[in-house]
Design a protein around this motif. Structure first.
Motif, PDB file in Angstrom:
ATOM      1  N   SER A 193       0.660  -1.273  -0.043  1.00  0.00           N
ATOM      2  CA  SER A 193      -0.055   0.026  -0.023  1.00  0.00           C
ATOM      3  C   SER A 193       0.810   1.201   0.081  1.00  0.00           C
ATOM      4  O   SER A 193       0.465   2.120  -0.443  1.00  0.00           O
ATOM      5  N   ARG A 194       1.998   1.182   0.784  1.00  0.00           N
ATOM      6  CA  ARG A 194       2.931   2.461   0.473  1.00  0.00           C
ATOM      7  C   ARG A 194       3.560   2.673  -0.784  1.00  0.00           C
ATOM      8  O   ARG A 194       3.554   3.659  -1.255  1.00  0.00           O
ATOM      9  N   PHE A 195       3.612   1.425  -1.393  1.00  0.00           N
ATOM     10  CA  PHE A 195       4.197   1.475  -2.923  1.00  0.00           C
ATOM     11  C   PHE A 195       3.108   2.226  -3.682  1.00  0.00           C
ATOM     12  O   PHE A 195       3.305   3.035  -4.499  1.00  0.00           O
ATOM     13  N   ALA A 196       1.732   1.749  -3.425  1.00  0.00           N
ATOM     14  CA  ALA A 196       0.847   2.321  -4.267  1.00  0.00           C
ATOM     15  C   ALA A 196       0.523   3.769  -3.906  1.00  0.00           C
ATOM     16  O   ALA A 196      -0.116   4.319  -4.918  1.00  0.00           O
ATOM     17  N   ALA A 197       0.783   4.202  -2.863  1.00  0.00           N
ATOM     18  CA  ALA A 197       0.559   5.650  -2.457  1.00  0.00           C
ATOM     19  C   ALA A 197       1.889   6.237  -2.743  1.00  0.00           C
ATOM     20  O   ALA A 197       1.961   7.620  -2.182  1.00  0.00           O
ATOM     21  N   LYS A 198       2.823   6.005  -3.395  1.00  0.00           N
ATOM     22  CA  LYS A 198       4.146   6.668  -3.018  1.00  0.00           C
ATOM     23  C   LYS A 198       4.375   7.826  -4.119  1.00  0.00           C
ATOM     24  O   LYS A 198       5.141   9.014  -3.906  1.00  0.00           O
ATOM     25  N   GLY A 199       3.404   8.253  -5.070  1.00  0.00           N
ATOM     26  CA  GLY A 199       3.258   9.209  -5.498  1.00  0.00           C
ATOM     27  C   GLY A 199       4.479   9.697  -6.413  1.00  0.00           C
ATOM     28  O   GLY A 199       5.154   8.828  -7.190  1.00  0.00           O
ATOM     29  N   LEU A 209      11.696   5.393  -1.432  1.00  0.00           N
ATOM     30  CA  LEU A 209      10.879   4.547  -0.700  1.00  0.00           C
ATOM     31  C   LEU A 209      11.403   3.588   0.198  1.00  0.00           C
ATOM     32  O   LEU A 209      11.102   3.336   1.384  1.00  0.00           O
ATOM     33  N   GLN A 210      12.456   2.936  -0.542  1.00  0.00           N
ATOM     34  CA  GLN A 210      13.109   1.856   0.097  1.00  0.00           C
ATOM     35  C   GLN A 210      13.900   2.442   1.437  1.00  0.00           C
ATOM     36  O   GLN A 210      13.840   1.773   2.452  1.00  0.00           O
ATOM     37  N   ARG A 211      14.507   3.409   1.217  1.00  0.00           N
ATOM     38  CA  ARG A 211      15.194   4.111   2.524  1.00  0.00           C
ATOM     39  C   ARG A 211      14.249   4.562   3.528  1.00  0.00           C
ATOM     40  O   ARG A 211      14.598   4.288   4.740  1.00  0.00           O
ATOM     41  N   ALA A 212      12.871   4.894   3.217  1.00  0.00           N
ATOM     42  CA  ALA A 212      12.097   5.398   4.170  1.00  0.00           C
ATOM     43  C   ALA A 212      11.653   4.082   4.847  1.00  0.00           C
ATOM     44  O   ALA A 212      11.463   4.114   6.157  1.00  0.00           O
ATOM     45  N   LEU A 213      11.266   3.108   4.096  1.00  0.00           N
ATOM     46  CA  LEU A 213      10.738   1.867   4.931  1.00  0.00           C
ATOM     47  C   LEU A 213      11.911   1.248   5.649  1.00  0.00           C
ATOM     48  O   LEU A 213      11.747   0.596   6.804  1.00  0.00           O
ATOM     49  N   SER A 214      13.302   1.376   5.118  1.00  0.00           N
ATOM     50  CA  SER A 214      14.401   0.886   5.936  1.00  0.00           C
ATOM     51  C   SER A 214      14.496   1.544   7.223  1.00  0.00           C
ATOM     52  O   SER A 214      14.760   0.902   8.291  1.00  0.00           O
TER      53      SER A 214
END
Ligand SMILES: Nc1nc2c(ncn2[C@@H]2O[C@H](COP(=O)(O)OP(=O)(O)OP(=O)(O)O)[C@@H](O)[C@H]2O)c(=O)[nH]1
Ligand SMILES: [Mg+2]
Length: 323
Positions: free
Chosen positions: A295-301, A308-313
């Motif tokens: 869902s984060r991927f779908a909302a990544k804009g 996004l990878q760094r944020a999730l890390s």
């Protein structure tokens, strides 16, 4: 530095290709950050233009020989080709053999062809995130990118997420078509090639078996019916038809807008794999698992994949510290 490298990749500077591939295979933090930045640049460019083709099938089916023949045909059509040979980690020879064959044929002078063998498996048995990065890099430089992987099963699902078109090479009479249908994998390939048509009736029988199996299975509705072609990679018979079918499939994908979702599925799979590589399933679970990542991927804009990878890390690291 990453924009300069990205520019050189787009200009098909082979030194830059080698440098970029070394970068993504380097696990140290500094190169890793540079690799992330490079992939972000490539992603912000035009990731959709290269034709990305996965070539899969049982050991010995003739995948490498077929790629060799396809390369020849594509070069005759003035297309440049990059190849990622995914070697089972136990066996480095496949890619090396293909490399020798390509070199023998073309001399070292043809800068329109580039082959790289990459390690097949991360420790959890998935296609490594490195392989995905390798495909991105070659796709920036070459008109067509082939990814060769061995196996019937898991590898199809993984490769499918890396490429636009999945080509399955069937071995005449080996019964792998039957196995294939039993395993419920027949929906995955976009194109079937029964190789070694020079074996005659056996190949023809395998072709009709596969065709029969396809007729019974329900093909998902993107307006494309996977063809089953006969070819002899050894004798370079039927190769032009395969290239035509690859481009026809790409055209069908573009027309049905199937490409963007397919690439997105691939990117999502890459993201999950990369996080699992680094933090294990436990780490991924700590922020809500694959569903949350999806869902984060779908909302990544406008956020790029490495961002996004760094944020999730960071979130995983925080969650693990708090646990
Ligand atoms: N008769 C015949 N033999 C072929 C043909 N294509 C490949 N072969 C032979 O089949 C064997 C395996 O070919 P490869 O191209 O190495 O097969 P592969 O699928 O890449 O094998 P792995 O990478 O080990 O999984 C070799 O001995 C080839 O010469 C063909 O069209 N006809
Ligand atoms: Mg091979």
């Amino acid at each position: 530095m990453s924009s300069e490298l990205a520019e050189r990749l787009r200009a098909r500077d082979l030194g830059a290709v080698a440098q970029a591939l070394n970068l993504v295979e380097d696990a140290r933090p500094e190169p890793r950050a540079q690799a992330d930045a490079l992939l972000a640049k490539l992603e912000a460019g035009d990731p959709g233009s290269a034709l990305r083709v996965g070539i899969t099938g049982a050991p010995g089916a003739g995948k490498s020989t077929l790629i060799d023949a396809l390369v020849r045909e594509l070069r005759a059509r003035d297309k440049t080709v990059g190849i990622v040979a995914v070697d089972p980690s136990s066996q480095k020879s496949g890619g090396a053999l293909l490399g020798d064959r390509l070199r023998l044929r073309s001399g070292s002078a043809d800068d329109g062809v580039f082959l790289r063998s990459m390690a097949a498996r991360d420790r959890l048995g998935g296609l490594s995130a490195t392989t995905r990065a390798g495909v991105e890099i070659l796709a920036a430089s070459f008109d067509v990118v082939f990814v060769e992987t061995v196996g019937v099963g898991q590898s199809e699902a993984e490769v499918m997420n890396l490429v636009h078109t999945l080509l399955f090479v069937a071995q005449p009479g080996a019964g792998d078509s039957i196995q294939f249908m039993k395993a419920g994998l027949i929906e995955m390939p976009d194109l079937f090639v029964v190789n070694k048509s020079d074996t005659g009736a056996v190949a023809e029988r395998t072709r009709s078996e596969l065709q029969g199996g396809l007729g019974l299975s329900e093909i998902s509705g993107d307006g494309w019916t996977p063809p089953v072609l006969l070819a002899s990679a050894r004798d370079a018979k039927g190769i032009g038809d395969i290239v035509d079918a690859l481009y026809a499939h790409r055209k069908a994908l573009d027309a049905s807008r199937g490409l963007a979702p397919r690439l997105d599925r691939g990117r999502l799979a890459w993201l999950v794999t990369a996080l699992r590589d680094r933090y294990g399933s436990y780490g991924v679970q700590a922020i809500g698992g694959r569903d949350e990542i999806e869902s984060r991927f779908a909302a990544k804009g406008a956020q790029t994949l490495p961002e996004l990878q760094r944020a999730l890390s960071r979130e995983i690291e925080e969650a693990l510290r708090g646990a």
